[in-house]
Design a protein around this motif. Structure first.
Motif, PDB file in Angstrom:
ATOM      1  N   GLN A  75     -14.033 -16.157 -38.648  1.00 46.47           N
ATOM      2  CA  GLN A  75     -15.184 -16.846 -39.222  1.00 46.47           C
ATOM      3  C   GLN A  75     -15.620 -16.063 -40.445  1.00 46.47           C
ATOM      4  N   MET A  95     -14.215  -7.314 -45.025  1.00 45.29           N
ATOM      5  CA  MET A  95     -15.519  -7.346 -45.677  1.00 45.29           C
ATOM      6  C   MET A  95     -15.518  -8.483 -46.689  1.00 45.29           C
ATOM      7  N   VAL A  96     -16.646  -9.151 -46.757  1.00 45.48           N
ATOM      8  CA  VAL A  96     -16.757 -10.363 -47.551  1.00 45.48           C
ATOM      9  C   VAL A  96     -17.866 -10.188 -48.576  1.00 45.48           C
ATOM     10  N   CYS A  97     -17.543 -10.514 -49.828  1.00 43.07           N
ATOM     11  CA  CYS A  97     -18.558 -10.432 -50.875  1.00 43.07           C
ATOM     12  C   CYS A  97     -19.424 -11.683 -50.834  1.00 43.07           C
ATOM     13  N   ARG A  98     -20.709 -11.491 -50.751  1.00 41.34           N
ATOM     14  CA  ARG A  98     -21.607 -12.637 -50.625  1.00 41.34           C
ATOM     15  C   ARG A  98     -21.786 -13.361 -51.951  1.00 41.34           C
ATOM     16  N   GLU A 105      -9.685  -6.313 -46.864  1.00 39.59           N
ATOM     17  CA  GLU A 105      -9.347  -5.920 -45.509  1.00 39.59           C
ATOM     18  C   GLU A 105      -9.481  -4.418 -45.354  1.00 39.59           C
ATOM     19  N   PHE A 106      -9.813  -4.009 -44.179  1.00 45.25           N
ATOM     20  CA  PHE A 106      -9.874  -2.565 -43.955  1.00 45.25           C
ATOM     21  C   PHE A 106      -9.504  -2.250 -42.516  1.00 45.25           C
ATOM     22  N   TYR A 107      -9.147  -1.026 -42.331  1.00 47.24           N
ATOM     23  CA  TYR A 107      -8.819  -0.567 -40.988  1.00 47.24           C
ATOM     24  C   TYR A 107      -9.405   0.813 -40.800  1.00 47.24           C
ATOM     25  N   HIS A 129     -11.771  -8.086 -30.923  1.00 47.81           N
ATOM     26  CA  HIS A 129     -13.066  -7.960 -31.578  1.00 47.81           C
ATOM     27  C   HIS A 129     -13.013  -8.544 -32.969  1.00 47.81           C
ATOM     28  N   ARG A 130     -14.181  -8.733 -33.521  1.00 49.79           N
ATOM     29  CA  ARG A 130     -14.317  -9.217 -34.890  1.00 49.79           C
ATOM     30  C   ARG A 130     -15.364  -8.355 -35.558  1.00 49.79           C
ATOM     31  N   MET A 131     -15.010  -7.815 -36.682  1.00 50.56           N
ATOM     32  CA  MET A 131     -16.002  -7.086 -37.442  1.00 50.56           C
ATOM     33  C   MET A 131     -15.991  -7.599 -38.862  1.00 50.56           C
ATOM     34  N   LYS A 132     -17.161  -7.816 -39.395  1.00 52.31           N
ATOM     35  CA  LYS A 132     -17.263  -8.370 -40.742  1.00 52.31           C
ATOM     36  C   LYS A 132     -18.402  -7.654 -41.438  1.00 52.31           C
ATOM     37  N   ILE A 133     -18.103  -7.093 -42.570  1.00 56.39           N
ATOM     38  CA  ILE A 133     -19.151  -6.458 -43.367  1.00 56.39           C
ATOM     39  C   ILE A 133     -19.462  -7.386 -44.525  1.00 56.39           C
ATOM     40  N   ILE A 134     -20.734  -7.708 -44.683  1.00 56.99           N
ATOM     41  CA  ILE A 134     -21.144  -8.588 -45.775  1.00 56.99           C
ATOM     42  C   ILE A 134     -21.842  -7.741 -46.830  1.00 56.99           C
ATOM     43  N   GLY A 135     -21.513  -7.960 -48.080  1.00 57.88           N
ATOM     44  CA  GLY A 135     -22.146  -7.168 -49.128  1.00 57.88           C
ATOM     45  C   GLY A 135     -21.692  -7.608 -50.497  1.00 57.88           C
TER      46      GLY A 135
ATOM     47  N   PHE B 124     -17.408  -1.274 -52.053  1.00 59.39           N
ATOM     48  CA  PHE B 124     -18.248  -2.347 -51.558  1.00 59.39           C
ATOM     49  C   PHE B 124     -19.663  -1.823 -51.305  1.00 59.39           C
ATOM     50  N   ILE B 125     -20.655  -2.617 -51.637  1.00 55.87           N
ATOM     51  CA  ILE B 125     -22.015  -2.259 -51.254  1.00 55.87           C
ATOM     52  C   ILE B 125     -22.367  -3.067 -50.015  1.00 55.87           C
ATOM     53  N   ASP B 128     -25.002  -5.991 -44.806  1.00 60.19           N
ATOM     54  CA  ASP B 128     -25.185  -6.480 -43.446  1.00 60.19           C
ATOM     55  C   ASP B 128     -23.815  -6.481 -42.785  1.00 60.19           C
ATOM     56  N   ARG B 130     -21.526  -7.923 -39.009  1.00 58.54           N
ATOM     57  CA  ARG B 130     -21.472  -8.575 -37.711  1.00 58.54           C
ATOM     58  C   ARG B 130     -20.324  -7.932 -36.953  1.00 58.54           C
ATOM     59  N   LYS B 132     -18.497  -8.088 -33.095  1.00 56.22           N
ATOM     60  CA  LYS B 132     -18.476  -8.806 -31.825  1.00 56.22           C
ATOM     61  C   LYS B 132     -17.266  -8.335 -31.064  1.00 56.22           C
TER      62      LYS B 132
END
Lengths: 147, 147
Positions: A75, A95-98, A105-107, A129-135, B124-125, B128, B130, B132
DNA sequence: ATTGATATTGACATTCATTATCATTTAGAA
DNA sequence: TTCTAAATGATAATGAATGTCAATATCAAT
């Protein structure tokens, strides 16, 4: 990756499912695809060579690919599931740029280990698991700073 | 939490938005609500006392609550956004049982720090995130083991 | 308190991703 | 080849979320 093909075929056989022309086409298109794509995108890509393929079948086959660990549903966007190739060897998070939607991608082995530990502390058996960094990505951050 | 009310009202004023009866009702219902709930659930809850309230307004107000940091939108389930109360003081992430849907919250300072570090490594800055963890809760794990 | 500009509301329609339906076709074991 | 269960794809259905818009409410200025 002849290996992936073997995994897929093995999965089908194991569950008494049939190896159809469509499943093979979808499998191939998915394996050859770029990193992240939606069911719709894969569908459009397939239609060029296989006009007779149905969107339902694309969804169904993507589910199969997820079941046997060749694909992963993410997602990243708010209103669409994206799929990516997955193998136990190259697990990663995102990580997704807003601003621009860029996906990086990162590990981090440390994070993986910590998740394992934290889950067990709660009596949880972690399976995925799912991890997502938004920034903001580097470019968008700079653009904002300049303004 | 008179504090939350002040944050909400301040946010409205700051953006030239109006403090309406509906927004207050939705705010109150949300603040009094249990941990996780969907827009639909909040809507149904509200209808009992405020029959005239619209689902659209619930969605719109939840967005406002997210904007001012009082609520957080989560994708715990595959086909619905759930909202939870949020404050900077009690940030946490989630683990979800794939059998019974049970949701457990957890917090790990170490993971938070690592995320910060990993994001910066990519230029990346982070603003936020998520996280899970999907797996089996204690009960479901036992039930499976017994079988 | 009244006014008036502007934000807000809610019923309803709409969008859009995903899933169900179902008659027809196909795979693959016997 | 035959047979049975699975698979397919066109289409309809679902359902969460958002857009529309005329009617209404808020609130600052009078």
């Amino acid at each position: 990756m002849e290996n992936a093909a073997r995994i897929f075929e093995g999965h089908l056989k194991l569950r008494g499912l049939k190896s159809t022309r469509q499943r093979q086409a979808i499998f191939n298109a998915f394996i050859e695809s770029s990193v992240h794509l939606s069911a719709e995108e894969l569908y459009r890509k397939l239609r060029k060579k296989n006009p007779g393929i149905g969107l339902s079948t694309v969804y169904r086959t993507l589910k199969l690919l997820c079941d046997c660990g060749l694909a992963r549903a993410l997602q990243l966007d708010d209103n669409m599931v994206t799929f990516e190739k997955e193998s136990k060897r190259d697990h990663h998070d995102h990580m997704v740029c807003r601003e621009c939607g860029r996906i990086e991608e990162f590990y981090s082995k440390a994070i993986e280990d910590l998740q394992e530990r934290v889950a067990k502390k709660h009596g949880f058996i972690p399976e995925d698991h799912r991890m997502k960094i938004i920034g903001l990505c580097k470019e968008c951050a700079r653009r904002k700073a300049e303004k």
